[in-house]
Design a protein around this motif. Structure first.
Motif, PDB file in Angstrom:
ATOM      1  N   VAL A 221       0.338  -7.799   2.304  1.00  0.00           N
ATOM      2  CA  VAL A 221       1.439  -6.843   2.452  1.00  0.00           C
ATOM      3  C   VAL A 221       1.637  -6.040   1.166  1.00  0.00           C
ATOM      4  CG1 VAL A 221       3.929  -6.603   2.838  1.00  0.00           C
ATOM      5  CG2 VAL A 221       2.599  -8.230   4.200  1.00  0.00           C
ATOM      6  N   GLY A 222       1.500  -6.707   0.024  1.00  0.00           N
ATOM      7  CA  GLY A 222       1.757  -6.051  -1.260  1.00  0.00           C
ATOM      8  C   GLY A 222       0.567  -5.349  -1.876  1.00  0.00           C
ATOM      9  N   ASN A 223      -0.596  -5.343  -1.192  1.00  0.00           N
ATOM     10  CA  ASN A 223      -1.806  -4.772  -1.794  1.00  0.00           C
ATOM     11  C   ASN A 223      -1.671  -3.305  -2.204  1.00  0.00           C
ATOM     12  OD1 ASN A 223      -4.796  -5.690  -2.251  1.00  0.00           O
ATOM     13  ND2 ASN A 223      -4.926  -3.605  -1.461  1.00  0.00           N
ATOM     14  N   PRO A 224      -1.035  -2.435  -1.391  1.00  0.00           N
ATOM     15  CA  PRO A 224      -0.872  -1.046  -1.838  1.00  0.00           C
ATOM     16  C   PRO A 224      -0.138  -0.940  -3.176  1.00  0.00           C
ATOM     17  CG  PRO A 224      -0.453  -1.192   0.510  1.00  0.00           C
ATOM     18  CD  PRO A 224      -0.581  -2.599   0.013  1.00  0.00           C
ATOM     19  N   SER A 225       0.905  -1.740  -3.358  1.00  0.00           N
ATOM     20  CA  SER A 225       1.638  -1.727  -4.631  1.00  0.00           C
ATOM     21  C   SER A 225       0.758  -2.228  -5.767  1.00  0.00           C
ATOM     22  CB  SER A 225       2.884  -2.610  -4.527  1.00  0.00           C
ATOM     23  OG  SER A 225       3.724  -2.176  -3.490  1.00  0.00           O
ATOM     24  N   GLU A 226      -0.047  -3.248  -5.489  1.00  0.00           N
ATOM     25  CA  GLU A 226      -0.945  -3.807  -6.495  1.00  0.00           C
ATOM     26  C   GLU A 226      -1.988  -2.774  -6.921  1.00  0.00           C
ATOM     27  OE1 GLU A 226      -1.884  -6.869  -8.964  1.00  0.00           O
ATOM     28  OE2 GLU A 226      -0.678  -7.394  -7.219  1.00  0.00           O
ATOM     29  N   LEU A 227      -2.563  -2.083  -5.953  1.00  0.00           N
ATOM     30  CA  LEU A 227      -3.574  -1.068  -6.245  1.00  0.00           C
ATOM     31  C   LEU A 227      -2.988   0.072  -7.077  1.00  0.00           C
ATOM     32  CD1 LEU A 227      -6.371   0.297  -4.076  1.00  0.00           C
ATOM     33  CD2 LEU A 227      -4.658   1.952  -4.806  1.00  0.00           C
ATOM     34  N   ILE A 228      -1.808   0.527  -6.698  1.00  0.00           N
ATOM     35  CA  ILE A 228      -1.158   1.621  -7.435  1.00  0.00           C
ATOM     36  C   ILE A 228      -0.806   1.178  -8.845  1.00  0.00           C
ATOM     37  CG2 ILE A 228       0.936   3.050  -7.526  1.00  0.00           C
ATOM     38  CD1 ILE A 228       0.813   3.061  -4.406  1.00  0.00           C
ATOM     39  N   LEU A 229      -0.355  -0.069  -8.995  1.00  0.00           N
ATOM     40  CA  LEU A 229      -0.033  -0.596 -10.321  1.00  0.00           C
ATOM     41  C   LEU A 229      -1.266  -0.591 -11.227  1.00  0.00           C
ATOM     42  CD1 LEU A 229       1.796  -2.053 -12.361  1.00  0.00           C
ATOM     43  CD2 LEU A 229       1.176  -4.208 -11.237  1.00  0.00           C
ATOM     44  N   ILE A 230      -2.391  -1.054 -10.702  1.00  0.00           N
ATOM     45  CA  ILE A 230      -3.631  -1.079 -11.489  1.00  0.00           C
ATOM     46  C   ILE A 230      -4.006   0.324 -11.933  1.00  0.00           C
ATOM     47  CG2 ILE A 230      -6.131  -1.518 -11.383  1.00  0.00           C
ATOM     48  CD1 ILE A 230      -4.429  -4.038 -11.626  1.00  0.00           C
ATOM     49  N   ARG A 231      -3.935   1.271 -11.044  1.00  0.00           N
ATOM     50  CA  ARG A 231      -4.342   2.641 -11.369  1.00  0.00           C
ATOM     51  C   ARG A 231      -3.392   3.291 -12.377  1.00  0.00           C
ATOM     52  NH1 ARG A 231      -6.729   5.627  -5.964  1.00  0.00           N
ATOM     53  NH2 ARG A 231      -8.388   4.111  -5.534  1.00  0.00           N
ATOM     54  N   MET A 232      -2.108   3.057 -12.224  1.00  0.00           N
ATOM     55  CA  MET A 232      -1.149   3.675 -13.136  1.00  0.00           C
ATOM     56  C   MET A 232      -1.245   3.075 -14.536  1.00  0.00           C
ATOM     57  SD  MET A 232       2.230   4.242 -10.723  1.00  0.00           S
ATOM     58  CE  MET A 232       3.094   5.222 -11.944  1.00  0.00           C
ATOM     59  N   THR A 233      -1.469   1.763 -14.634  1.00  0.00           N
ATOM     60  CA  THR A 233      -1.569   1.138 -15.952  1.00  0.00           C
ATOM     61  C   THR A 233      -2.885   1.472 -16.641  1.00  0.00           C
ATOM     62  OG1 THR A 233      -2.347  -0.893 -14.879  1.00  0.00           O
ATOM     63  CG2 THR A 233      -0.012  -0.775 -15.452  1.00  0.00           C
TER      64      THR A 233
ATOM     65  N   ARG B 158      -7.832  -1.340  -0.591  1.00  0.00           N
ATOM     66  CA  ARG B 158      -9.050  -1.623  -1.346  1.00  0.00           C
ATOM     67  C   ARG B 158      -8.799  -2.815  -2.278  1.00  0.00           C
ATOM     68  NH1 ARG B 158     -11.321   3.255  -4.646  1.00  0.00           N
ATOM     69  NH2 ARG B 158     -12.038   3.882  -2.566  1.00  0.00           N
ATOM     70  N   GLY B 159      -9.753  -3.713  -2.344  1.00  0.00           N
ATOM     71  CA  GLY B 159      -9.585  -4.909  -3.175  1.00  0.00           C
ATOM     72  C   GLY B 159      -8.689  -5.949  -2.557  1.00  0.00           C
ATOM     73  N   CYS B 160      -8.455  -5.843  -1.253  1.00  0.00           N
ATOM     74  CA  CYS B 160      -7.530  -6.765  -0.588  1.00  0.00           C
ATOM     75  C   CYS B 160      -8.048  -8.210  -0.619  1.00  0.00           C
ATOM     76  CB  CYS B 160      -7.318  -6.311   0.855  1.00  0.00           C
ATOM     77  SG  CYS B 160      -6.094  -7.269   1.749  1.00  0.00           S
ATOM     78  N   VAL B 161      -9.360  -8.373  -0.432  1.00  0.00           N
ATOM     79  CA  VAL B 161      -9.931  -9.729  -0.389  1.00  0.00           C
ATOM     80  C   VAL B 161      -9.748 -10.465  -1.716  1.00  0.00           C
ATOM     81  CG1 VAL B 161     -12.057 -11.059  -0.123  1.00  0.00           C
ATOM     82  CG2 VAL B 161     -11.550  -9.198   1.474  1.00  0.00           C
ATOM     83  N   PRO B 162     -10.141  -9.877  -2.872  1.00  0.00           N
ATOM     84  CA  PRO B 162      -9.886 -10.593  -4.129  1.00  0.00           C
ATOM     85  C   PRO B 162      -8.406 -10.758  -4.445  1.00  0.00           C
ATOM     86  CG  PRO B 162     -10.773  -8.403  -4.570  1.00  0.00           C
ATOM     87  CD  PRO B 162     -10.939  -8.657  -3.110  1.00  0.00           C
ATOM     88  N   THR B 163      -7.576  -9.820  -3.990  1.00  0.00           N
ATOM     89  CA  THR B 163      -6.132  -9.942  -4.206  1.00  0.00           C
ATOM     90  C   THR B 163      -5.588 -11.158  -3.464  1.00  0.00           C
ATOM     91  OG1 THR B 163      -5.894  -7.541  -4.453  1.00  0.00           O
ATOM     92  CG2 THR B 163      -3.897  -8.785  -3.981  1.00  0.00           C
ATOM     93  N   MET B 164      -6.022 -11.322  -2.212  1.00  0.00           N
ATOM     94  CA  MET B 164      -5.601 -12.485  -1.427  1.00  0.00           C
ATOM     95  C   MET B 164      -6.195 -13.771  -2.008  1.00  0.00           C
ATOM     96  SD  MET B 164      -6.004 -10.789   2.383  1.00  0.00           S
ATOM     97  CE  MET B 164      -5.505 -12.252   3.301  1.00  0.00           C
ATOM     98  N   GLY B 165      -7.448 -13.686  -2.471  1.00  0.00           N
ATOM     99  CA  GLY B 165      -8.086 -14.847  -3.077  1.00  0.00           C
ATOM    100  C   GLY B 165      -7.374 -15.304  -4.330  1.00  0.00           C
ATOM    101  N   ARG B 166      -6.983 -14.341  -5.158  1.00  0.00           N
ATOM    102  CA  ARG B 166      -6.254 -14.686  -6.378  1.00  0.00           C
ATOM    103  C   ARG B 166      -4.926 -15.348  -6.050  1.00  0.00           C
ATOM    104  NH1 ARG B 166      -2.982 -10.423  -9.872  1.00  0.00           N
ATOM    105  NH2 ARG B 166      -1.942 -10.508  -7.870  1.00  0.00           N
ATOM    106  N   ALA B 167      -4.216 -14.803  -5.062  1.00  0.00           N
ATOM    107  CA  ALA B 167      -2.916 -15.368  -4.690  1.00  0.00           C
ATOM    108  C   ALA B 167      -3.062 -16.803  -4.197  1.00  0.00           C
ATOM    109  CB  ALA B 167      -2.270 -14.510  -3.602  1.00  0.00           C
ATOM    110  N   MET B 168      -4.121 -17.072  -3.444  1.00  0.00           N
ATOM    111  CA  MET B 168      -4.361 -18.427  -2.944  1.00  0.00           C
ATOM    112  C   MET B 168      -4.692 -19.385  -4.094  1.00  0.00           C
ATOM    113  SD  MET B 168      -6.534 -17.477   0.492  1.00  0.00           S
ATOM    114  CE  MET B 168      -6.666 -19.151   1.099  1.00  0.00           C
ATOM    115  N   VAL B 169      -5.520 -18.921  -5.041  1.00  0.00           N
ATOM    116  CA  VAL B 169      -5.878 -19.745  -6.200  1.00  0.00           C
ATOM    117  C   VAL B 169      -4.644 -20.053  -7.034  1.00  0.00           C
ATOM    118  CG1 VAL B 169      -7.132 -19.764  -8.397  1.00  0.00           C
ATOM    119  CG2 VAL B 169      -8.278 -18.980  -6.318  1.00  0.00           C
ATOM    120  N   VAL B 170      -3.826 -19.026  -7.283  1.00  0.00           N
ATOM    121  CA  VAL B 170      -2.622 -19.202  -8.103  1.00  0.00           C
ATOM    122  C   VAL B 170      -1.678 -20.223  -7.469  1.00  0.00           C
ATOM    123  CG1 VAL B 170      -0.488 -18.080  -8.860  1.00  0.00           C
ATOM    124  CG2 VAL B 170      -2.688 -16.971  -9.262  1.00  0.00           C
ATOM    125  N   ASN B 171      -1.411 -20.067  -6.182  1.00  0.00           N
ATOM    126  CA  ASN B 171      -0.473 -20.975  -5.510  1.00  0.00           C
ATOM    127  C   ASN B 171      -0.997 -22.408  -5.472  1.00  0.00           C
ATOM    128  OD1 ASN B 171       2.029 -19.588  -4.115  1.00  0.00           O
ATOM    129  ND2 ASN B 171       0.368 -18.120  -4.000  1.00  0.00           N
TER     130      ASN B 171
END
Length: 293
Positions: free
Chosen positions: A108-120, A154-167
Protein backbone atom coordinates in the motif's frame (compact mmCIF):
# COMPACT_ATOMS: atom_id res chain seq x y z
CA UNK A 1 0.10 7.81 14.23
CA UNK A 2 0.99 11.35 15.32
CA UNK A 3 3.98 9.98 17.19
CA UNK A 4 5.19 8.13 14.08
CA UNK A 5 4.96 11.32 11.99
CA UNK A 6 6.79 13.29 14.68
CA UNK A 7 9.55 10.68 14.74
CA UNK A 8 9.76 10.84 10.95
CA UNK A 9 10.45 14.57 11.09
CA UNK A 10 13.34 13.91 13.49
CA UNK A 11 15.00 11.05 11.58
CA UNK A 12 14.41 12.32 8.02
CA UNK A 13 18.03 13.59 7.64
CA UNK A 14 19.32 10.08 8.42
CA UNK A 15 16.94 8.61 5.84
CA UNK A 16 18.27 11.02 3.22
CA UNK A 17 21.91 10.21 4.09
CA UNK A 18 21.19 6.47 3.96
CA UNK A 19 19.66 6.80 0.48
CA UNK A 20 22.53 8.93 -0.84
CA UNK A 21 25.11 6.45 0.43
CA UNK A 22 23.26 3.48 -1.06
CA UNK A 23 23.30 4.93 -4.58
CA UNK A 24 26.86 6.24 -4.30
CA UNK A 25 29.43 4.26 -6.31
CA UNK A 26 26.91 2.56 -8.58
CA UNK A 27 28.47 0.38 -11.26
CA UNK A 28 31.93 0.68 -9.73
CA UNK A 29 32.06 4.49 -9.93
CA UNK A 30 34.01 6.42 -7.32
CA UNK A 31 32.34 6.63 -3.90
CA UNK A 32 30.97 10.08 -3.11
CA UNK A 33 31.06 9.68 0.66
CA UNK A 34 33.50 8.00 3.04
CA UNK A 35 31.01 7.55 5.87
CA UNK A 36 27.78 8.92 7.34
CA UNK A 37 29.38 12.03 8.84
CA UNK A 38 31.25 12.79 5.61
CA UNK A 39 27.94 12.54 3.73
CA UNK A 40 26.18 14.92 6.15
CA UNK A 41 28.99 17.47 5.84
CA UNK A 42 29.09 17.37 2.04
CA UNK A 43 25.31 17.56 1.62
CA UNK A 44 25.00 20.56 3.99
CA UNK A 45 27.97 22.31 2.36
CA UNK A 46 26.78 21.80 -1.22
CA UNK A 47 22.99 22.04 -0.85
CA UNK A 48 22.32 23.77 2.47
CA UNK A 49 20.90 22.62 5.80
CA UNK A 50 17.31 22.44 4.51
CA UNK A 51 18.40 19.90 1.90
CA UNK A 52 18.56 17.38 4.73
CA UNK A 53 14.75 17.50 4.81
CA UNK A 54 14.13 16.91 1.12
CA UNK A 55 11.35 14.36 0.71
CA UNK A 56 9.78 15.06 4.09
CA UNK A 57 6.27 15.23 2.59
CA UNK A 58 6.78 11.78 1.05
CA UNK A 59 8.16 10.42 4.34
CA UNK A 60 5.06 11.65 6.17
CA UNK A 61 2.80 10.08 3.54
CA UNK A 62 4.73 6.82 3.89
CA UNK A 63 3.85 6.77 7.58
CA UNK A 64 0.23 7.66 6.81
CA UNK A 65 -0.09 4.75 4.35
CA UNK A 66 2.40 2.04 5.34
CA UNK A 67 2.22 2.37 9.12
CA UNK A 68 -1.56 2.76 9.28
CA UNK A 69 -2.14 -0.27 7.05
CA UNK A 70 0.49 -2.41 8.80
CA UNK A 71 -0.87 -1.72 12.28
CA UNK A 72 -4.46 -2.20 11.13
CA UNK A 73 -3.72 -5.55 9.50
CA UNK A 74 -1.61 -6.76 12.44
CA UNK A 75 -4.31 -5.80 14.95
CA UNK A 76 -7.00 -7.60 12.90
CA UNK A 77 -4.87 -10.75 12.57
CA UNK A 78 -3.99 -10.67 16.27
CA UNK A 79 -7.62 -10.33 17.31
CA UNK A 80 -8.68 -13.12 14.94
CA UNK A 81 -5.99 -15.43 16.36
CA UNK A 82 -7.08 -14.77 19.95
CA UNK A 83 -10.74 -15.39 19.09
CA UNK A 84 -9.93 -18.65 17.31
CA UNK A 85 -7.43 -20.10 19.81
CA UNK A 86 -8.56 -18.31 22.98
CA UNK A 87 -4.93 -17.50 23.85
CA UNK A 88 -2.23 -14.96 23.04
CA UNK A 89 -0.09 -15.70 19.94
CA UNK A 90 3.32 -17.32 20.47
CA UNK A 91 6.56 -16.07 18.90
CA UNK A 92 6.17 -17.89 15.57
CA UNK A 93 2.56 -16.76 15.20
CA UNK A 94 3.55 -13.16 16.02
CA UNK A 95 6.36 -13.31 13.45
CA UNK A 96 4.01 -14.68 10.78
CA UNK A 97 1.42 -12.00 11.48
CA UNK A 98 4.09 -9.30 11.55
CA UNK A 99 5.51 -10.44 8.21
CA UNK A 100 2.04 -10.56 6.63
CA UNK A 101 1.12 -7.12 7.97
CA UNK A 102 4.48 -5.71 6.85
CA UNK A 103 4.10 -7.09 3.32
CA UNK A 104 0.55 -5.72 2.90
CA UNK A 105 1.45 -2.36 4.43
CA UNK A 106 4.52 -1.96 2.21
CA UNK A 107 2.47 -2.76 -0.90
CA UNK A 108 0.00 0.00 0.00
CA UNK A 109 2.82 2.40 0.89
CA UNK A 110 5.07 1.65 -2.11
CA UNK A 111 4.17 4.84 -4.07
CA UNK A 112 5.19 6.95 -1.05
CA UNK A 113 8.39 4.92 -0.67
CA UNK A 114 9.31 5.36 -4.33
CA UNK A 115 8.67 9.11 -4.23
CA UNK A 116 10.70 9.42 -1.02
CA UNK A 117 13.69 7.68 -2.62
CA UNK A 118 13.57 9.90 -5.68
CA UNK A 119 13.17 13.14 -3.76
CA UNK A 120 16.02 12.37 -1.34
CA UNK A 121 18.32 11.28 -4.20
CA UNK A 122 17.55 14.19 -6.55
CA UNK A 123 20.08 16.66 -5.11
CA UNK A 124 23.10 14.54 -6.07
CA UNK A 125 22.24 14.62 -9.78
CA UNK A 126 23.47 17.27 -12.27
CA UNK A 127 20.97 20.14 -12.50
CA UNK A 128 19.85 19.11 -16.02
CA UNK A 129 19.03 15.56 -14.88
CA UNK A 130 17.07 16.35 -11.72
CA UNK A 131 13.40 15.46 -11.51
CA UNK A 132 12.67 18.55 -9.38
CA UNK A 133 9.50 17.28 -7.71
CA UNK A 134 8.01 20.10 -5.64
CA UNK A 135 6.22 17.80 -3.21
CA UNK A 136 4.51 14.46 -2.75
CA UNK A 137 1.43 15.10 -4.88
CA UNK A 138 3.43 16.79 -7.64
CA UNK A 139 5.62 13.68 -7.82
CA UNK A 140 2.62 11.34 -7.64
CA UNK A 141 0.82 12.90 -10.60
CA UNK A 142 3.98 13.40 -12.66
CA UNK A 143 5.07 9.78 -12.29
CA UNK A 144 1.59 8.54 -13.16
CA UNK A 145 1.46 10.83 -16.22
CA UNK A 146 5.03 10.41 -17.47
CA UNK A 147 5.72 6.77 -16.61
CA UNK A 148 2.31 5.18 -16.06
CA UNK A 149 0.37 4.41 -12.89
CA UNK A 150 1.99 0.99 -12.45
CA UNK A 151 5.40 2.69 -12.20
CA UNK A 152 4.36 3.83 -8.73
CA UNK A 153 4.80 0.21 -7.66
CA UNK A 154 8.30 -0.17 -9.09
CA UNK A 155 10.48 -1.99 -6.57
CA UNK A 156 7.42 -3.38 -4.82
CA UNK A 157 8.90 -6.87 -4.39
CA UNK A 158 12.08 -5.78 -2.52
CA UNK A 159 10.01 -3.28 -0.53
CA UNK A 160 7.70 -6.06 0.64
CA UNK A 161 10.70 -8.34 1.22
CA UNK A 162 12.41 -5.76 3.38
CA UNK A 163 9.26 -5.22 5.44
CA UNK A 164 8.95 -8.96 6.04
CA UNK A 165 12.63 -9.25 7.06
CA UNK A 166 12.36 -6.27 9.41
CA UNK A 167 9.24 -7.55 11.15
CA UNK A 168 10.57 -11.11 11.51
CA UNK A 169 14.09 -10.10 12.58
CA UNK A 170 12.90 -7.55 15.13
CA UNK A 171 10.64 -9.98 16.98
CA UNK A 172 12.95 -13.00 16.85
CA UNK A 173 16.17 -11.19 17.81
CA UNK A 174 14.46 -9.24 20.60
CA UNK A 175 13.01 -12.38 22.16
CA UNK A 176 16.32 -14.26 21.91
CA UNK A 177 18.39 -11.37 23.30
CA UNK A 178 16.00 -10.86 26.18
CA UNK A 179 15.97 -14.58 27.05
CA UNK A 180 19.79 -14.73 27.00
CA UNK A 181 20.21 -11.64 29.19
CA UNK A 182 17.77 -13.02 31.76
CA UNK A 183 19.09 -16.63 31.75
CA UNK A 184 22.69 -15.45 32.09
CA UNK A 185 21.58 -13.17 34.97
CA UNK A 186 23.13 -10.12 33.31
CA UNK A 187 19.89 -8.17 33.66
CA UNK A 188 16.53 -8.56 35.37
CA UNK A 189 13.07 -7.80 34.02
CA UNK A 190 12.63 -4.04 33.61
CA UNK A 191 13.34 -1.03 31.42
CA UNK A 192 17.09 -1.75 31.36
CA UNK A 193 16.50 -5.24 29.99
CA UNK A 194 14.01 -4.01 27.40
CA UNK A 195 16.35 -1.21 26.26
CA UNK A 196 19.39 -3.48 25.91
CA UNK A 197 17.49 -6.24 24.10
CA UNK A 198 15.82 -3.77 21.73
CA UNK A 199 19.14 -2.08 20.86
CA UNK A 200 20.54 -5.50 19.99
CA UNK A 201 17.39 -6.24 17.99
CA UNK A 202 17.82 -3.00 16.05
CA UNK A 203 21.41 -3.95 15.23
CA UNK A 204 20.48 -7.42 13.96
CA UNK A 205 17.50 -6.06 12.02
CA UNK A 206 19.69 -3.43 10.35
CA UNK A 207 22.26 -6.03 9.30
CA UNK A 208 19.59 -8.43 8.02
CA UNK A 209 17.48 -5.94 6.07
CA UNK A 210 20.06 -3.53 4.60
CA UNK A 211 20.98 -5.66 1.53
CA UNK A 212 17.30 -5.84 0.56
CA UNK A 213 16.94 -2.13 1.28
CA UNK A 214 19.79 -1.16 -1.05
CA UNK A 215 18.18 -3.25 -3.81
CA UNK A 216 14.87 -1.45 -3.24
CA UNK A 217 16.56 1.96 -3.28
CA UNK A 218 18.41 1.38 -6.54
CA UNK A 219 15.42 -0.10 -8.37
CA UNK A 220 13.13 2.74 -7.32
CA UNK A 221 15.67 5.46 -8.12
CA UNK A 222 16.76 4.22 -11.58
CA UNK A 223 15.80 6.12 -14.72
CA UNK A 224 14.56 4.01 -17.62
CA UNK A 225 14.38 5.73 -21.01
CA UNK A 226 12.01 4.29 -23.65
CA UNK A 227 13.72 1.51 -25.59
CA UNK A 228 16.61 1.20 -23.14
CA UNK A 229 17.39 -1.76 -20.89
CA UNK A 230 16.97 -0.87 -17.20
CA UNK A 231 20.18 -0.98 -15.10
CA UNK A 232 18.61 -3.57 -12.80
CA UNK A 233 16.06 -6.29 -13.48
CA UNK A 234 15.32 -7.63 -10.01
CA UNK A 235 16.42 -7.72 -6.38
CA UNK A 236 18.86 -10.57 -7.06
CA UNK A 237 20.27 -8.71 -10.07
CA UNK A 238 20.98 -5.65 -7.90
CA UNK A 239 22.70 -7.71 -5.21
CA UNK A 240 24.84 -9.62 -7.74
CA UNK A 241 25.91 -6.43 -9.55
CA UNK A 242 26.69 -4.59 -6.31
CA UNK A 243 28.91 -7.45 -5.14
CA UNK A 244 30.60 -7.74 -8.55
CA UNK A 245 31.31 -4.03 -9.09
CA UNK A 246 31.50 -2.60 -5.55
CA UNK A 247 32.36 -5.52 -3.26
CA UNK A 248 30.40 -7.61 -0.77
CA UNK A 249 30.39 -5.02 2.00
CA UNK A 250 28.82 -2.43 -0.31
CA UNK A 251 25.52 -4.18 0.46
CA UNK A 252 25.72 -2.52 3.88
CA UNK A 253 26.33 1.04 2.69
CA UNK A 254 24.69 3.57 4.99
CA UNK A 255 24.74 1.16 7.96
CA UNK A 256 25.32 3.88 10.57
CA UNK A 257 22.58 6.14 9.21
CA UNK A 258 20.15 3.23 8.87
CA UNK A 259 20.84 1.99 12.40
CA UNK A 260 20.57 5.54 13.70
CA UNK A 261 17.08 5.63 12.23
CA UNK A 262 15.97 2.07 13.01
CA UNK A 263 17.62 1.66 16.44
CA UNK A 264 15.64 4.31 18.37
CA UNK A 265 12.45 3.23 16.60
CA UNK A 266 13.01 -0.37 17.74
CA UNK A 267 13.79 0.73 21.30
CA UNK A 268 10.63 2.84 21.59
CA UNK A 269 8.48 0.15 19.96
CA UNK A 270 9.50 -2.63 22.34
CA UNK A 271 9.67 -0.55 25.53
CA UNK A 272 6.15 0.79 24.94
CA UNK A 273 4.91 -2.68 23.97
CA UNK A 274 6.44 -4.24 27.09
CA UNK A 275 4.85 -1.63 29.36
CA UNK A 276 1.43 -2.06 27.75
CA UNK A 277 1.66 -5.86 27.95
CA UNK A 278 2.74 -5.63 31.58
CA UNK A 279 -0.24 -3.41 32.43
CA UNK A 280 -2.59 -5.72 30.56
CA UNK A 281 -1.28 -8.83 32.35
CA UNK A 282 -1.51 -7.09 35.72
CA UNK A 283 -5.07 -6.04 35.00
CA UNK A 284 -5.97 -9.62 33.95
CA UNK A 285 -4.42 -11.08 37.12
CA UNK A 286 -1.41 -12.61 35.32
CA UNK A 287 2.20 -12.11 36.52
CA UNK A 288 2.71 -8.48 35.41
CA UNK A 289 6.46 -8.82 35.09
CA UNK A 290 6.11 -11.25 32.17
CA UNK A 291 5.26 -9.68 28.85
CA UNK A 292 5.14 -12.77 26.65
CA UNK A 293 7.75 -11.41 24.28
Amino acid sequence: MVGQIGATCVVQPLDLVKTRMQISGMGGAAKEYNNTFDAIGKIVRREGVLAMYKGLSAAIMRQATYTTTRLGVYTSLNDAYKQKTNKAPNLLASMAMGMTAGAIGSFVGNPSELILIRMTADGRLPVAERRNYTGFFNALFRIAREEGVLSLWRGCVPTMGRAMVVNAAQLASYSQAKAYLVSSQLLQEGIGLHFTASMFSGLITTAASLPVDIAKTRIQNMKVAPGQTPPYKSTIDVIVKVIRHEGLFALWKGFTAYYGRLGPHTVLTFIILEQLNGLYNKHMGVDGSKSGL
